[in-house]
Design a protein around this motif. Structure first.
Motif, PDB file in Angstrom:
ATOM      1  N   ILE A  49      -2.129 -16.600  -9.556  1.00 37.36           N
ATOM      2  CA  ILE A  49      -1.267 -16.510  -8.379  1.00 37.36           C
ATOM      3  C   ILE A  49      -1.883 -17.383  -7.289  1.00 37.36           C
ATOM      4  O   ILE A  49      -3.072 -17.726  -7.347  1.00 37.36           O
ATOM      5  N   VAL A  50      -1.095 -17.734  -6.293  1.00 39.46           N
ATOM      6  CA  VAL A  50      -1.549 -18.618  -5.225  1.00 39.46           C
ATOM      7  C   VAL A  50      -2.707 -17.994  -4.458  1.00 39.46           C
ATOM      8  O   VAL A  50      -2.713 -16.796  -4.176  1.00 39.46           O
ATOM      9  N   ASP A  51      -3.682 -18.807  -4.125  1.00 41.26           N
ATOM     10  CA  ASP A  51      -4.881 -18.322  -3.430  1.00 41.26           C
ATOM     11  C   ASP A  51      -4.569 -17.951  -1.980  1.00 41.26           C
ATOM     12  O   ASP A  51      -3.571 -18.405  -1.396  1.00 41.26           O
ATOM     13  N   PRO A 106      -8.220 -13.338   3.008  1.00 40.89           N
ATOM     14  CA  PRO A 106      -9.152 -12.875   1.968  1.00 40.89           C
ATOM     15  C   PRO A 106      -8.488 -12.838   0.578  1.00 40.89           C
ATOM     16  O   PRO A 106      -7.309 -12.558   0.454  1.00 40.89           O
ATOM     17  N   ARG A 107      -9.274 -13.068  -0.438  1.00 43.05           N
ATOM     18  CA  ARG A 107      -8.751 -13.140  -1.807  1.00 43.05           C
ATOM     19  C   ARG A 107      -8.198 -11.810  -2.304  1.00 43.05           C
ATOM     20  O   ARG A 107      -7.311 -11.780  -3.149  1.00 43.05           O
ATOM     21  N   ALA A 108      -8.729 -10.705  -1.816  1.00 44.50           N
ATOM     22  CA  ALA A 108      -8.281  -9.388  -2.273  1.00 44.50           C
ATOM     23  C   ALA A 108      -7.083  -8.873  -1.469  1.00 44.50           C
ATOM     24  O   ALA A 108      -6.639  -7.747  -1.675  1.00 44.50           O
ATOM     25  N   SER A 109      -6.536  -9.702  -0.590  1.00 48.81           N
ATOM     26  CA  SER A 109      -5.452  -9.283   0.290  1.00 48.81           C
ATOM     27  C   SER A 109      -4.122  -9.167  -0.452  1.00 48.81           C
ATOM     28  O   SER A 109      -3.814  -9.959  -1.345  1.00 48.81           O
ATOM     29  N   ARG A 110      -3.307  -8.208  -0.053  1.00 43.01           N
ATOM     30  CA  ARG A 110      -1.949  -8.079  -0.589  1.00 43.01           C
ATOM     31  C   ARG A 110      -0.988  -9.080   0.056  1.00 43.01           C
ATOM     32  O   ARG A 110       0.184  -9.151  -0.321  1.00 43.01           O
ATOM     33  N   PHE A 111      -1.470  -9.824   1.033  1.00 41.86           N
ATOM     34  CA  PHE A 111      -0.612 -10.774   1.726  1.00 41.86           C
ATOM     35  C   PHE A 111      -0.630 -12.129   1.015  1.00 41.86           C
ATOM     36  O   PHE A 111      -1.519 -12.422   0.217  1.00 41.86           O
ATOM     37  N   GLY A 112       0.386 -12.918   1.309  1.00 44.83           N
ATOM     38  CA  GLY A 112       0.432 -14.268   0.751  1.00 44.83           C
ATOM     39  C   GLY A 112       0.866 -14.345  -0.691  1.00 44.83           C
ATOM     40  O   GLY A 112       0.521 -15.307  -1.391  1.00 44.83           O
ATOM     41  N   VAL A 113       1.626 -13.365  -1.176  1.00 41.35           N
ATOM     42  CA  VAL A 113       2.120 -13.402  -2.554  1.00 41.35           C
ATOM     43  C   VAL A 113       3.647 -13.403  -2.560  1.00 41.35           C
ATOM     44  O   VAL A 113       4.286 -12.811  -1.690  1.00 41.35           O
ATOM     45  N   SER A 114       4.224 -14.068  -3.527  1.00 40.02           N
ATOM     46  CA  SER A 114       5.685 -14.118  -3.648  1.00 40.02           C
ATOM     47  C   SER A 114       6.178 -12.921  -4.451  1.00 40.02           C
ATOM     48  O   SER A 114       5.419 -12.278  -5.183  1.00 40.02           O
ATOM     49  N   ALA A 115       7.476 -12.651  -4.334  1.00 36.71           N
ATOM     50  CA  ALA A 115       8.074 -11.568  -5.109  1.00 36.71           C
ATOM     51  C   ALA A 115       7.949 -11.841  -6.605  1.00 36.71           C
ATOM     52  O   ALA A 115       7.728 -10.922  -7.409  1.00 36.71           O
ATOM     53  N   LEU A 116       8.087 -13.110  -6.996  1.00 36.14           N
ATOM     54  CA  LEU A 116       7.969 -13.463  -8.415  1.00 36.14           C
ATOM     55  C   LEU A 116       6.562 -13.211  -8.933  1.00 36.14           C
ATOM     56  O   LEU A 116       6.379 -12.726 -10.062  1.00 36.14           O
ATOM     57  N   GLU A 117       5.537 -13.542  -8.143  1.00 35.58           N
ATOM     58  CA  GLU A 117       4.157 -13.286  -8.558  1.00 35.58           C
ATOM     59  C   GLU A 117       3.903 -11.793  -8.707  1.00 35.58           C
ATOM     60  O   GLU A 117       3.203 -11.361  -9.632  1.00 35.58           O
ATOM     61  N   ILE A 118       4.491 -11.021  -7.818  1.00 33.81           N
ATOM     62  CA  ILE A 118       4.328  -9.568  -7.890  1.00 33.81           C
ATOM     63  C   ILE A 118       4.956  -9.037  -9.179  1.00 33.81           C
ATOM     64  O   ILE A 118       4.344  -8.263  -9.915  1.00 33.81           O
ATOM     65  N   GLU A 119       6.188  -9.458  -9.438  1.00 32.37           N
ATOM     66  CA  GLU A 119       6.916  -8.964 -10.604  1.00 32.37           C
ATOM     67  C   GLU A 119       6.303  -9.432 -11.920  1.00 32.37           C
ATOM     68  O   GLU A 119       6.237  -8.665 -12.890  1.00 32.37           O
ATOM     69  N   GLN A 120       5.846 -10.678 -11.960  1.00 33.21           N
ATOM     70  CA  GLN A 120       5.397 -11.271 -13.217  1.00 33.21           C
ATOM     71  C   GLN A 120       3.904 -11.083 -13.499  1.00 33.21           C
ATOM     72  O   GLN A 120       3.489 -11.055 -14.660  1.00 33.21           O
ATOM     73  N   LYS A 121       3.090 -10.950 -12.466  1.00 38.39           N
ATOM     74  CA  LYS A 121       1.640 -10.879 -12.657  1.00 38.39           C
ATOM     75  C   LYS A 121       1.006  -9.585 -12.140  1.00 38.39           C
ATOM     76  O   LYS A 121       0.239  -8.931 -12.855  1.00 38.39           O
ATOM     77  N   ILE A 122       1.317  -9.214 -10.903  1.00 29.90           N
ATOM     78  CA  ILE A 122       0.621  -8.085 -10.277  1.00 29.90           C
ATOM     79  C   ILE A 122       1.103  -6.744 -10.813  1.00 29.90           C
ATOM     80  O   ILE A 122       0.288  -5.874 -11.141  1.00 29.90           O
ATOM     81  N   ALA A 123       2.412  -6.553 -10.918  1.00 21.87           N
ATOM     82  CA  ALA A 123       2.941  -5.282 -11.420  1.00 21.87           C
ATOM     83  C   ALA A 123       2.461  -4.964 -12.839  1.00 21.87           C
ATOM     84  O   ALA A 123       2.025  -3.839 -13.105  1.00 21.87           O
ATOM     85  N   PRO A 124       2.502  -5.926 -13.785  1.00 20.41           N
ATOM     86  CA  PRO A 124       1.982  -5.640 -15.127  1.00 20.41           C
ATOM     87  C   PRO A 124       0.493  -5.276 -15.117  1.00 20.41           C
ATOM     88  O   PRO A 124       0.048  -4.421 -15.885  1.00 20.41           O
ATOM     89  N   ALA A 125      -0.283  -5.946 -14.243  1.00 22.38           N
ATOM     90  CA  ALA A 125      -1.715  -5.647 -14.158  1.00 22.38           C
ATOM     91  C   ALA A 125      -1.947  -4.235 -13.631  1.00 22.38           C
ATOM     92  O   ALA A 125      -2.849  -3.526 -14.100  1.00 22.38           O
TER      93      ALA A 125
END
Length: 300
Positions: A189-191, A194-213
């Motif tokens: 996902i896009v950097d 801070p790297r551990a922040s929930r900010f700066g992510v797209s809805a697609l990144e959330i659905e495709q990468k973060i939610a499965p994790a």
């Protein structure tokens, strides 16, 4: 026979007892629930099991939000069965990372509904788009996956206020911090800093990468974890009055929602734009680089 002391038609000792109960209630010696049990001639100090404690709290929250009379029709058997299925230890584990089980009854949250706890409804724009058929699915229905309702794990944290050019962090984020930092380190996902922040992510990144994790972390199937829908965000934040997220409408950041609006996703919650009422849309691949974040929901 000794004459009883009376105040009007009420025995003095009864008035004294009621005054004592009121004093204890005001000073936190007893809870409203304990007082209610006492008035029903039940033991208010009986140790309540973990399952009953969750069910009792849920009924109280629903009674306060929807009204006790309306909430009487809710069937909690599915909620109870799901709690028993996962067990006390699992929910204790999830609570340590800020997740609580709740029951979303199947209620159509149309604009003309009037519930005592529903003090802030989504703005007119949202209802206009729903009426036009622009928001896919059943955007006004709670508990959409079952005729009686839906059992969910809810993130009870309050989203943070904007600070330091986007450096704000969700408090005690032992839920996502490690997951997001690892995905950024692996360039999945896009950097962001801070790297551990929930900010700066797209809805697609959330659905495709973060939610499965997150599903993997919780021991659930990927299909069980998703973004909250706009109406869920609005209702849960006003339903859960005893959690930190009850203040969500007072912080000037926003969160992505699961609702599809053509190729866009809905987002909202920014206090600068209306707080709980605010709902709008943006491209699903857009990165909110300072004020946009997210909260996920698990369907059990």
């Amino acid at each position: 026979m000794a004459k009883r002391d009376m105040v009007g038609d009420v025995p003095g000792n009864v008035l004294g007892m009621l005054g004592d109960l009121n004093f204890k209630l005001q000073h936190g010696v007893i809870t409203p629930t304990q007082l209610d049990l006492f008035l029903k001639k039940q033991n208010p100090f009986e140790v309540v099991g973990w399952l009953d404690a969750i069910l009792n709290r849920e009924e109280e929250l629903h009674g306060a939000f929807f009204s006790k009379n309306f909430a009487k029709k809710f069937d909690y058997s599915q909620f109870s069965a799901t709690l028993e299925k996962y067990g006390e230890a699992k929910f204790a584990e999830w609570k340590k990372i800020g997740l609580e089980p709740h029951f979303l009854p199947s209620v159509e949250m149309s604009q003309n509904k009037d519930f005592p706890g529903w003090k802030v409804k989504p703005e007119q724009w949202f209802y206009d788009q729903v009426d036009k058929g622009n928001v896919l699915g059943s955007p006004l229905c709670l508990g959409e996956f079952d005729i009686d309702g839906m059992v969910v794990l809810v993130d009870t944290r309050c989203k943070p206020a904007y600070w330091g050019n986007g450096k704000q962090m969700w408090e005690n984020d032992n839920l996502f911090g490690e997951i997001i930092a690892k995905l950024r380190e692996e360039e999945k996902i896009v950097d962001y800093n801070p790297r551990a922040s929930r900010f700066g992510v797209s809805a697609l990144e959330i659905e495709q990468k973060i939610a499965p994790a997150l599903a993997t972390k919780l021991g659930l199937e990927p299909r069980q974890v998703r973004l909250e829908r706009a109406i869920e965000f609005n209702v849960l934040s006003q339903l859960l009055t005893d959690t930190l997220r009850a203040k969500d409408g007072e912080t000037n950041t926003r969160v992505w929602f699961a609702d599809h609006f053509d190729e866009y996703r809905l987002h909202g919650g920014n206090s600068d734009c209306g707080g709980f009422a605010y709902v709008h849309c943006y491209s699903a691949d857009y990165h909110w680089h300072s004020k946009g974040s997210f909260r996920l929901l698990a369907v059990l």
